[in-house]
Design a protein around this motif. Sequence first.
Motif, PDB file in Angstrom:
ATOM      1  N   ILE A  29       0.841  -1.202   0.000  1.00 36.31           N
ATOM      2  CA  ILE A  29       0.000   0.000   0.000  1.00 36.31           C
ATOM      3  C   ILE A  29       0.869   1.243   0.000  1.00 36.31           C
ATOM      4  O   ILE A  29       0.599   2.203  -0.712  1.00 36.31           O
ATOM      5  CB  ILE A  29      -0.973  -0.018   1.198  1.00 36.31           C
ATOM      6  N   PHE A  30       1.935   1.233   0.796  1.00 30.55           N
ATOM      7  CA  PHE A  30       2.827   2.396   0.830  1.00 30.55           C
ATOM      8  C   PHE A  30       3.469   2.630  -0.533  1.00 30.55           C
ATOM      9  O   PHE A  30       3.496   3.756  -1.026  1.00 30.55           O
ATOM     10  CB  PHE A  30       3.901   2.205   1.907  1.00 30.55           C
ATOM     11  N   ALA A  31       3.972   1.568  -1.144  1.00 34.20           N
ATOM     12  CA  ALA A  31       4.653   1.722  -2.435  1.00 34.20           C
ATOM     13  C   ALA A  31       3.669   2.165  -3.521  1.00 34.20           C
ATOM     14  O   ALA A  31       3.989   3.047  -4.326  1.00 34.20           O
ATOM     15  CB  ALA A  31       5.331   0.416  -2.833  1.00 34.20           C
ATOM     16  N   LEU A  32       2.498   1.567  -3.555  1.00 35.18           N
ATOM     17  CA  LEU A  32       1.539   1.910  -4.600  1.00 35.18           C
ATOM     18  C   LEU A  32       0.936   3.289  -4.397  1.00 35.18           C
ATOM     19  O   LEU A  32       0.919   4.108  -5.318  1.00 35.18           O
ATOM     20  CB  LEU A  32       0.424   0.863  -4.667  1.00 35.18           C
ATOM     21  N   LEU A  33       0.428   3.544  -3.196  1.00 31.32           N
ATOM     22  CA  LEU A  33      -0.288   4.792  -2.957  1.00 31.32           C
ATOM     23  C   LEU A  33       0.655   5.986  -2.873  1.00 31.32           C
ATOM     24  O   LEU A  33       0.486   6.975  -3.577  1.00 31.32           O
ATOM     25  CB  LEU A  33      -1.106   4.662  -1.669  1.00 31.32           C
ATOM     26  N   THR A  34       1.648   5.897  -2.034  1.00 35.59           N
ATOM     27  CA  THR A  34       2.514   7.045  -1.775  1.00 35.59           C
ATOM     28  C   THR A  34       3.521   7.281  -2.900  1.00 35.59           C
ATOM     29  O   THR A  34       3.798   8.418  -3.250  1.00 35.59           O
ATOM     30  CB  THR A  34       3.267   6.848  -0.445  1.00 35.59           C
ATOM     31  N   THR A  35       4.047   6.221  -3.476  1.00 31.25           N
ATOM     32  CA  THR A  35       5.132   6.378  -4.440  1.00 31.25           C
ATOM     33  C   THR A  35       4.627   6.400  -5.881  1.00 31.25           C
ATOM     34  O   THR A  35       4.930   7.323  -6.635  1.00 31.25           O
ATOM     35  CB  THR A  35       6.161   5.252  -4.260  1.00 31.25           C
ATOM     36  N   LEU A  36       3.867   5.399  -6.281  1.00 32.27           N
ATOM     37  CA  LEU A  36       3.463   5.304  -7.691  1.00 32.27           C
ATOM     38  C   LEU A  36       2.306   6.223  -8.057  1.00 32.27           C
ATOM     39  O   LEU A  36       2.377   6.948  -9.051  1.00 32.27           O
ATOM     40  CB  LEU A  36       3.081   3.861  -8.019  1.00 32.27           C
ATOM     41  N   LEU A  37       1.224   6.185  -7.290  1.00 29.76           N
ATOM     42  CA  LEU A  37       0.025   6.924  -7.690  1.00 29.76           C
ATOM     43  C   LEU A  37       0.084   8.415  -7.379  1.00 29.76           C
ATOM     44  O   LEU A  37      -0.305   9.238  -8.199  1.00 29.76           O
ATOM     45  CB  LEU A  37      -1.210   6.303  -7.021  1.00 29.76           C
ATOM     46  N   LEU A  38       0.528   8.763  -6.187  1.00 31.76           N
ATOM     47  CA  LEU A  38       0.441  10.156  -5.761  1.00 31.76           C
ATOM     48  C   LEU A  38       1.768  10.904  -5.771  1.00 31.76           C
ATOM     49  O   LEU A  38       1.789  12.118  -5.581  1.00 31.76           O
ATOM     50  CB  LEU A  38      -0.176  10.225  -4.359  1.00 31.76           C
TER      51      LEU A  38
END
Length: 129
Positions: free
Chosen positions: A73-82
């Motif tokens: 969740i951290f990698a996807l939400l914080t890094t990739l998406l936002l």
Amino acid sequence: MKKILRRFEIQQLFLMIILAYGLPQLGDWLGWYGVTPIVWIFFILNGGYALYFGWQIRKHGLSPLWLVVQPLIFALLTTLLLNLVSNQYGYYFSLFYLILSLFTFLRDTRDDPDENFVSVENGFHDLGN
């Protein structure tokens, strides 16, 4: 019909989203730049939650696959998406959270509910006779 996610799991998912999205946003709104958000938000708060989450997974008897949920969740939400965190920081922190949750998940197993089970290697001899 059995519930897919228990209340505890939904609460943890909600808390992970708050930690992955809300805390970096709060750091931006407070004007934290440089080392301050990295130390307070990513090391102390998210790292502390990773330790807590690994312990809770063991305590509640959840699947070890839950260990990858917080880093994912951290990698996807914080890094990739936002793009709240640079790619290099995001992926390294995700790995850091996985390792921290593994520490508490694999810690001392004396309180493990499976610790006192009877071994069935030789089978049960007194059942059904």
